[in-house]
Write a protein that holds these residues in place. Structure first.
Motif, PDB file in Angstrom:
ATOM      1  N   GLU A  17       1.102  -0.938  -0.208  1.00 56.88           N
ATOM      2  CA  GLU A  17      -0.160  -0.198   0.047  1.00 56.88           C
ATOM      3  C   GLU A  17       0.849   1.160  -0.515  1.00 56.88           C
ATOM      4  O   GLU A  17       0.262   2.152  -0.837  1.00 56.88           O
ATOM      5  N   LEU A  18       1.627   1.160   0.582  1.00 55.92           N
ATOM      6  CA  LEU A  18       2.804   2.562   1.061  1.00 55.92           C
ATOM      7  C   LEU A  18       3.395   2.409  -0.018  1.00 55.92           C
ATOM      8  O   LEU A  18       3.692   4.094  -0.920  1.00 55.92           O
ATOM      9  N   THR A  19       4.068   1.942  -0.472  1.00 54.44           N
ATOM     10  CA  THR A  19       4.644   1.763  -2.307  1.00 54.44           C
ATOM     11  C   THR A  19       3.985   2.004  -3.598  1.00 54.44           C
ATOM     12  O   THR A  19       4.328   3.335  -4.445  1.00 54.44           O
ATOM     13  N   GLY A  20       2.644   2.704  -3.101  1.00 54.93           N
ATOM     14  CA  GLY A  20       1.706   2.371  -4.328  1.00 54.93           C
ATOM     15  C   GLY A  20       1.576   3.466  -4.445  1.00 54.93           C
ATOM     16  O   GLY A  20       1.407   4.841  -5.308  1.00 54.93           O
ATOM     17  N   ARG A  21       2.345   3.998  -3.158  1.00 58.95           N
ATOM     18  CA  ARG A  21       1.971   5.917  -1.811  1.00 58.95           C
ATOM     19  C   ARG A  21       2.955   6.722  -2.297  1.00 58.95           C
ATOM     20  O   ARG A  21       3.376   7.956  -2.797  1.00 58.95           O
ATOM     21  N   GLY A  22       3.999   5.815  -2.820  1.00 55.04           N
ATOM     22  CA  GLY A  22       5.901   6.399  -3.379  1.00 55.04           C
ATOM     23  C   GLY A  22       6.817   6.040  -2.351  1.00 55.04           C
ATOM     24  O   GLY A  22       8.079   6.989  -2.715  1.00 55.04           O
ATOM     25  N   VAL A  23       6.636   5.974  -1.467  1.00 51.70           N
ATOM     26  CA  VAL A  23       7.393   5.226  -0.319  1.00 51.70           C
ATOM     27  C   VAL A  23       7.677   3.969  -1.408  1.00 51.70           C
ATOM     28  O   VAL A  23       7.788   3.149  -1.440  1.00 51.70           O
ATOM     29  N   ASP A  24       9.913   4.827  -1.329  1.00 53.24           N
ATOM     30  CA  ASP A  24      10.498   3.236  -1.495  1.00 53.24           C
ATOM     31  C   ASP A  24      11.677   2.851  -1.126  1.00 53.24           C
ATOM     32  O   ASP A  24      13.285   2.189  -1.304  1.00 53.24           O
ATOM     33  N   GLY A  26      12.548   9.470  14.627  1.00 56.54           N
ATOM     34  CA  GLY A  26      13.868  10.827  14.133  1.00 56.54           C
ATOM     35  C   GLY A  26      13.975  10.511  12.279  1.00 56.54           C
ATOM     36  O   GLY A  26      14.363  11.541  11.991  1.00 56.54           O
ATOM     37  N   PHE A  27      13.479   9.317  11.869  1.00 59.60           N
ATOM     38  CA  PHE A  27      12.863   9.130  10.684  1.00 59.60           C
ATOM     39  C   PHE A  27      11.909  10.911   9.735  1.00 59.60           C
ATOM     40  O   PHE A  27      11.670  11.105  10.775  1.00 59.60           O
ATOM     41  N   ALA A  28      12.173  10.599   9.023  1.00 59.96           N
ATOM     42  CA  ALA A  28      11.047  11.599   8.003  1.00 59.96           C
ATOM     43  C   ALA A  28       9.267  11.656   8.304  1.00 59.96           C
ATOM     44  O   ALA A  28       8.961  10.292   8.439  1.00 59.96           O
ATOM     45  N   PRO A  29       9.006  12.375   8.696  1.00 56.66           N
ATOM     46  CA  PRO A  29       7.592  12.914   8.474  1.00 56.66           C
ATOM     47  C   PRO A  29       6.994  11.587   7.481  1.00 56.66           C
ATOM     48  O   PRO A  29       7.135  11.857   6.202  1.00 56.66           O
ATOM     49  N   GLY A  30       5.965  11.072   7.877  1.00 55.91           N
ATOM     50  CA  GLY A  30       5.524   9.631   7.513  1.00 55.91           C
ATOM     51  C   GLY A  30       5.779   8.467   7.476  1.00 55.91           C
ATOM     52  O   GLY A  30       5.097   7.560   6.387  1.00 55.91           O
ATOM     53  N   THR A  31       7.038   8.316   7.510  1.00 59.31           N
ATOM     54  CA  THR A  31       7.881   6.841   8.094  1.00 59.31           C
ATOM     55  C   THR A  31       6.589   6.534   8.693  1.00 59.31           C
ATOM     56  O   THR A  31       6.466   6.492  10.088  1.00 59.31           O
ATOM     57  N   GLU A  32       6.510   4.915   8.137  1.00 61.71           N
ATOM     58  CA  GLU A  32       5.324   3.858   9.101  1.00 61.71           C
ATOM     59  C   GLU A  32       6.693   2.821  10.046  1.00 61.71           C
ATOM     60  O   GLU A  32       7.452   2.124   9.584  1.00 61.71           O
TER      61      GLU A  32
END
Length: 290
Positions: free
Chosen positions: A80-87, A193-199
């Motif tokens: 689901e996340l890769t479909g939103r651009g998480v790589d 401390g990772f980027a916002p939006g990290t799950e």
């Protein structure tokens, strides 16, 4: 090849459970890992024999249930996340995880396998022995969670090519129970401390009072065996305790997923021995906007 790392037996048991699911349990499979058997190496026949011969035993069925349910949920979420651009996909305590070597999704994400140095040497040797090529998209990040200082996990990931300014999915399955609370805190602080939006999807085992009868029986059998093999359970957390840990390290809890909720209810209507039980919870949290 025998593993010299502390986490080796656990990694083998998890891989054996994933492999045995395709041999012992009914179709359709909850989770398909066609490389799990390969990753067992020379111990494959011995480990799979127990599942074939005693697949209905509560401990073996429970191991399969736990392994496939948590993997299914995590990789569904990754899709689901890769479909939103998480790589970026960070696997903490990667063990014998095979995602980077078998999934069509692997070509769309950079995979960072984080594990003890000895465990990684063993896995890389096993990959070579089995002719399994590590794709360019996977990076091995040696980390001992108990020995790392604050910030060093992030530093090691960045050195391996991780982009801290882009969101990622972080999977942490089958690990926290073997760590001290302080090691868990440090790791969560790094992820916070990772980027916002990290799950983050982190599995934690429930204390005795929060398990059901099946979960308690499984825990009593497996906890003793784990301690005898030098891998004692150190930290058991209820959802309120996990919630406090997550929020204290800059993460926002989203949901706590029980085994029965990892797949659609219809997938638990089975004639094999797989049944969801109250032993562990998958905590899903996000890094909020700052």
């Amino acid at each position: 090849m025998k593993n010299k790392a502390r986490s080796g037996r656990t990694a083998l048991m998890s891989a054996a459970a994933r492999a045995a699911h395709l041999l012992v349990d009914e179709a359709p499979a909850i989770f398909t890992d066609p490389l799990a058997r390969t990753f067992l190496g020379e111990q494959a026949e011995e480990l799979l024999h127990y599942h074939r011969a005693y697949g209905g035993h509560p401990v073996l069925a429970g191991a399969r249930t736990t392994a496939v349910a948590r993997s299914r949920y995590t990789e569904d979420r990754l899709a689901e996340l890769t479909g939103r651009g998480v790589d970026q996909y960070v696997i903490l305590g990667a063990g014998l995880d095979s995602f980077a070597y078998r999934s069509e999704q692997a070509g769309r994400v950079r995979v960072f396998e984080v594990d003890e140095p000895a465990a990684q040497r063993w896995k890389r040797a096993l990959l070579a022995e089995t002719g399994t090529e590590a794709p360019p998209s996977v990076s091995f990040v040696p980390v001992d969670f108990e020995e790392e200082s604050d910030g060093s996990l992030t530093d090691r990931l960045v050195q391996a090519g991780f982009a801290p300014d882009r969101p990622a999915l972080v999977g942490w399955l089958g690990v926290t129970m073997y760590l001290t609370p302080e090691a868990i805190r440090r790791t969560l602080a790094a992820v916070g401390g990772f980027a916002p939006g990290t799950e983050l999807i982190a599995e934690h085992l429930l204390p005795a009072g929060l398990r059901d009868e099946a979960g308690q029986a499984y825990a009593e059998a497996v906890m003793a065996a784990a301690a005898e093999q030098g891998e004692p359970w150190r930290t058991l957390l209820g959802t309120e305790e996990m919630d406090a840990l997550l929020t204290g390290q800059g993460l926002r809890p989203v949901e706590y997923v029980r085994q029965r909720d990892t797949v659609a209810p219809a997938e638990w209507e089975r004639t094999d021995a797989l049944r969801p039980f109250e032993l562990s919870v998958l905590a899903r949290a996000v890094v909020p906007e700052r």
